[in-house]
Write an enzyme that holds these catalytic residues in place. Structure first.
Site, PDB file in Angstrom:
ATOM      1  N   LYS A 179      -6.041 -16.281  17.744  1.00 41.99           N
ATOM      2  CA  LYS A 179      -7.484 -16.063  17.613  1.00 41.99           C
ATOM      3  C   LYS A 179      -8.311 -16.969  18.532  1.00 41.99           C
ATOM      4  O   LYS A 179      -8.466 -16.681  19.713  1.00 41.99           O
ATOM      5  CB  LYS A 179      -7.892 -16.203  16.143  1.00 41.99           C
ATOM      6  CG  LYS A 179      -7.255 -15.088  15.253  1.00 41.99           C
ATOM      7  CD  LYS A 179      -7.710 -15.160  13.829  1.00 41.99           C
ATOM      8  CE  LYS A 179      -6.909 -14.252  12.921  1.00 41.99           C
ATOM      9  NZ  LYS A 179      -7.341 -12.838  12.946  1.00 41.99           N
TER      10      LYS A 179
ATOM     11  N   TYR B 214      -1.013 -13.288   4.458  1.00 39.48           N
ATOM     12  CA  TYR B 214      -0.732 -12.295   5.502  1.00 39.48           C
ATOM     13  C   TYR B 214      -0.415 -13.051   6.779  1.00 39.48           C
ATOM     14  O   TYR B 214      -1.142 -13.973   7.157  1.00 39.48           O
ATOM     15  CB  TYR B 214      -1.950 -11.395   5.716  1.00 39.48           C
ATOM     16  CG  TYR B 214      -1.797 -10.402   6.856  1.00 39.48           C
ATOM     17  CD1 TYR B 214      -2.518 -10.552   8.041  1.00 39.48           C
ATOM     18  CD2 TYR B 214      -0.934  -9.317   6.759  1.00 39.48           C
ATOM     19  CE1 TYR B 214      -2.396  -9.652   9.084  1.00 39.48           C
ATOM     20  CE2 TYR B 214      -0.793  -8.407   7.798  1.00 39.48           C
ATOM     21  CZ  TYR B 214      -1.529  -8.579   8.961  1.00 39.48           C
ATOM     22  OH  TYR B 214      -1.392  -7.685  10.003  1.00 39.48           O
TER      23      TYR B 214
ATOM     24  N   ASP C 200       0.910 -21.288   8.890  1.00 36.76           N
ATOM     25  CA  ASP C 200       0.284 -20.212   9.674  1.00 36.76           C
ATOM     26  C   ASP C 200      -1.207 -20.558   9.784  1.00 36.76           C
ATOM     27  O   ASP C 200      -1.983 -20.286   8.874  1.00 36.76           O
ATOM     28  CB  ASP C 200       0.502 -18.867   8.982  1.00 36.76           C
ATOM     29  CG  ASP C 200      -0.179 -17.742   9.738  1.00 36.76           C
ATOM     30  OD1 ASP C 200       0.050 -16.571   9.386  1.00 36.76           O
ATOM     31  OD2 ASP C 200      -0.970 -18.038  10.666  1.00 36.76           O
TER      32      ASP C 200
HETATM   33  P1  KE4 Z   1      -2.575 -10.792  14.918  1.00 36.15           P
HETATM   34  O1  KE4 Z   1      -1.182 -10.270  15.134  1.00 36.15           O
HETATM   35  O2  KE4 Z   1      -3.487  -9.773  14.279  1.00 36.15           O
HETATM   36  O3  KE4 Z   1      -3.174 -11.441  16.184  1.00 36.15           O
HETATM   37  O4  KE4 Z   1      -2.465 -12.024  13.891  1.00 36.15           O
HETATM   38  C1  KE4 Z   1      -1.843 -11.799  12.646  1.00 36.15           C
HETATM   39  C2  KE4 Z   1      -2.287 -12.865  11.667  1.00 36.15           C
HETATM   40  C3  KE4 Z   1      -1.416 -13.898  11.380  1.00 36.15           C
HETATM   41  N1  KE4 Z   1      -1.754 -14.883  10.526  1.00 36.15           N
HETATM   42  C4  KE4 Z   1      -2.966 -14.889   9.919  1.00 36.15           C
HETATM   43  C5  KE4 Z   1      -3.306 -15.999   8.987  1.00 36.15           C
HETATM   44  C6  KE4 Z   1      -3.898 -13.856  10.182  1.00 36.15           C
HETATM   45  O5  KE4 Z   1      -5.111 -13.872   9.566  1.00 36.15           O
HETATM   46  C7  KE4 Z   1      -3.558 -12.826  11.066  1.00 36.15           C
HETATM   47  C8  KE4 Z   1      -4.487 -11.665  11.365  1.00 36.15           C
HETATM   48  N2  KE4 Z   1      -5.712 -11.651  10.640  1.00 36.15           N
HETATM   49  C9  KE4 Z   1      -6.302 -10.342  10.398  1.00 36.15           C
HETATM   50  C10 KE4 Z   1      -7.592 -10.520   9.602  1.00 36.15           C
HETATM   51  N3  KE4 Z   1      -7.382 -10.939   8.300  1.00 36.15           N
HETATM   52  C11 KE4 Z   1      -6.557  -9.619  11.680  1.00 36.15           C
HETATM   53  C12 KE4 Z   1      -7.430  -8.390  11.546  1.00 36.15           C
HETATM   54  C13 KE4 Z   1      -6.645  -7.124  11.655  1.00 36.15           C
HETATM   55  O6  KE4 Z   1      -5.496  -7.066  11.151  1.00 36.15           O
HETATM   56  O7  KE4 Z   1      -7.204  -6.188  12.241  1.00 36.15           O
END
Ligand code: KE4
Length: 426
Positions: free
Chosen positions: A266, A143, A238
């Protein structure tokens, strides 16, 4: 205003789709009603129902120093005295960029953005602009945020809700994305044989953690690096989740693999909205205003998020912090492994540094299909038993758990007791 989580959730569902601002928070796969948090400190969340929970979600990764960390709070307070956003270059941006360049081995230049999604979206556009090619490879279960060309066989909330291929993505977009099973070197070779000179980029979570937690097989990441180099494709790590989490320099430092671009997020925001893209200057210089690949952001590099992120990164430079975090990760893995042996239950508990996940499965989980095949009902029962006893694990078997320095001493011991008792009760 309603006061209990149940009442608040009723109200929230009238105002926000599913009652949440991010799907995975809705407890749709584990069942039940999500609790509302009114405050957080250290390893603990306090709900509006006045329940205190030991938190292993850590706001999905950023809270590596625990919630409401006083050093980060003070850094934000100091920055706040000068204003919230200037919309001009500011000194914090330079300090943040210097820290990222210093800590992340492959990064020569940085562009700050406001989320991990923006970072990966920019990485894909930049790789396409730099190579003049259109096709990309991603891996089933990885993801990368809600980017159109990457919401294909995605993990995290998309997978949790059973729609890894989101609606609203035109076929023309999806056709440019090749999805491969993770950890399958044969599939990699075939894809590069067929599409090699059409491939702008390969993007992956080097340790996929939106499908639980999957470790790459020996040599897999290196073979990916070699194939990208051979075919002139951009290798994008990523590390939004693993960056500064599995080591100060992320997976690329831990496993000595050098990607061309790295998406970050993060931890570098200290809990405020942030993302970053970094990598080879030769590629990064294709970004506007220098190069032809456009990218922009009203709040990119804003002083508050930079101040919070700088404080978070500087605390990570304490000499033994990663050893302390790894020790707690090992403590959880040992406790779960022992409970599995005592009960005879089929449990896998992959752990790296301060990340772990608990699968109910006989064998090691090596890819998305394995993860899907793990026992969901047993996980959901386990999740709720832990929650009922004051331990909040991520509300999906497809998410990773995070440990913070604030878990040290009591919280980690208490949590292990609850987790072990929950396993014995299954
Ligand atoms: P954001 O756009 O949510 O800041 O980041 C996206 C993203 C990109 N790459 C990786 C490896 C990620 O884990 C994420 C976002 N992680 C999720 C939790 N697995 C965020 C939680 C959510 O979607 O509410």
């Amino acid at each position: 205003m309603p006061s209990s989580s149940n009442d608040l959730f009723q109200r929230a569902q009238q105002l926000m789709p599913g009652g949440v601002n991010s799907p995975v928070r809705a407890f749709r796969s584990v069942g039940g009603t999500p609790f509302f948090t009114k405050k957080a400190r250290g390893a603990t969340l306090t709900t509006v129902d006045d329940r205190e929970l030991i938190d292993f979600v850590c706001t999905w990764g950023p809270a590596i120093h625990g919630h409401n960390n006083p050093v980060i709070r003070d850094a934000i307070a100091k920055a706040l005295e000068k204003g919230t956003s200037f919309g001009t270059p500011n000194p914090y941006e330079i300090e943040m960029a210097e820290l990222i360049v210093e800590l992340v081995p492959s990064v020569e230049k940085v562009r700050m953005v406001n989320s991990g999604t923006e970072a990966t979206m920019t990485a894909i556009r930049l790789a396409r602009g730099y190579t003049g090619r259109d096709k990309i490879i991603k891996f089933a279960g990885c993801y990368h945020g809600h980017v159109d060309s990457l919401l294909i066989k995605a993990g995290s909330g998309a997978l949790t809700l059973g729609n890894p291929d989101s609606a609203g993505i035109p076929d023309s977009f999806a056709q440019e994305t090749i999805v491969l099973p993770f950890n399958d070197s044969q599939a990699l070779e075939v894809a590069f044989q067929e599409f090699g000179d059409q491939l702008a980029a390969v993007i992956l979570e080097p340790y996929p953690a939106n499908v639980g937690l999957i470790m790459p097989k020996e040599g897999y990441l290196q073979s990916l690096r070699d194939l990208c180099s051979k075919h002139g494709s951009v290798l994008i790590f990523d590390e939004v989740m693993t960056g500064f989490r599995v080591s100060a320099g992320g997976v690329q430092q831990r496993d000595a693999i050098t990607p061309d671009l790295t998406a970050l997020g993060k931890i570098i925001g200290g809990g405020l909205p942030v993302g970053a893209l970094g990598g080879k200057a030769e590629i990064m210089d294709f970004l506007a205003p220098l190069g032809p690949v456009y990218q922009a952001g009203t709040l990119s590099g804003n002083p508050l998020a930079m101040a919070a992120g700088i404080a978070s990164l500087r605390m990570l430079q304490e000499s033994d912090i990663y050893d302390r975090l790894e020790k707690m990760g090992q403590q959880v893995q040992d406790a779960v492994t022992t409970a599995a042996q005592e009960t005879g239950l089929p449990i896998q508990v992959p752990q790296v540094a301060s990340m772990f996940c608990i699968y109910f499965a006989e064998e090691t989980v090596e890819n998305l299909d394995d993860a899907i095949a793990t026992d969901t009902d047993r996980f959901n029962k386990f999740f709720h038993t832990c929650l009922d006893n004051g331990v909040y694990l991520p509300p999906s078997k497809y998410e990773a758990n995070f440990i913070s320095t604030a878990h040290e001493q009591t919280a980690i011991d208490q949590a292990c007791d609850v987790i072990v008792k929950a396993i014995h009760g299954l």
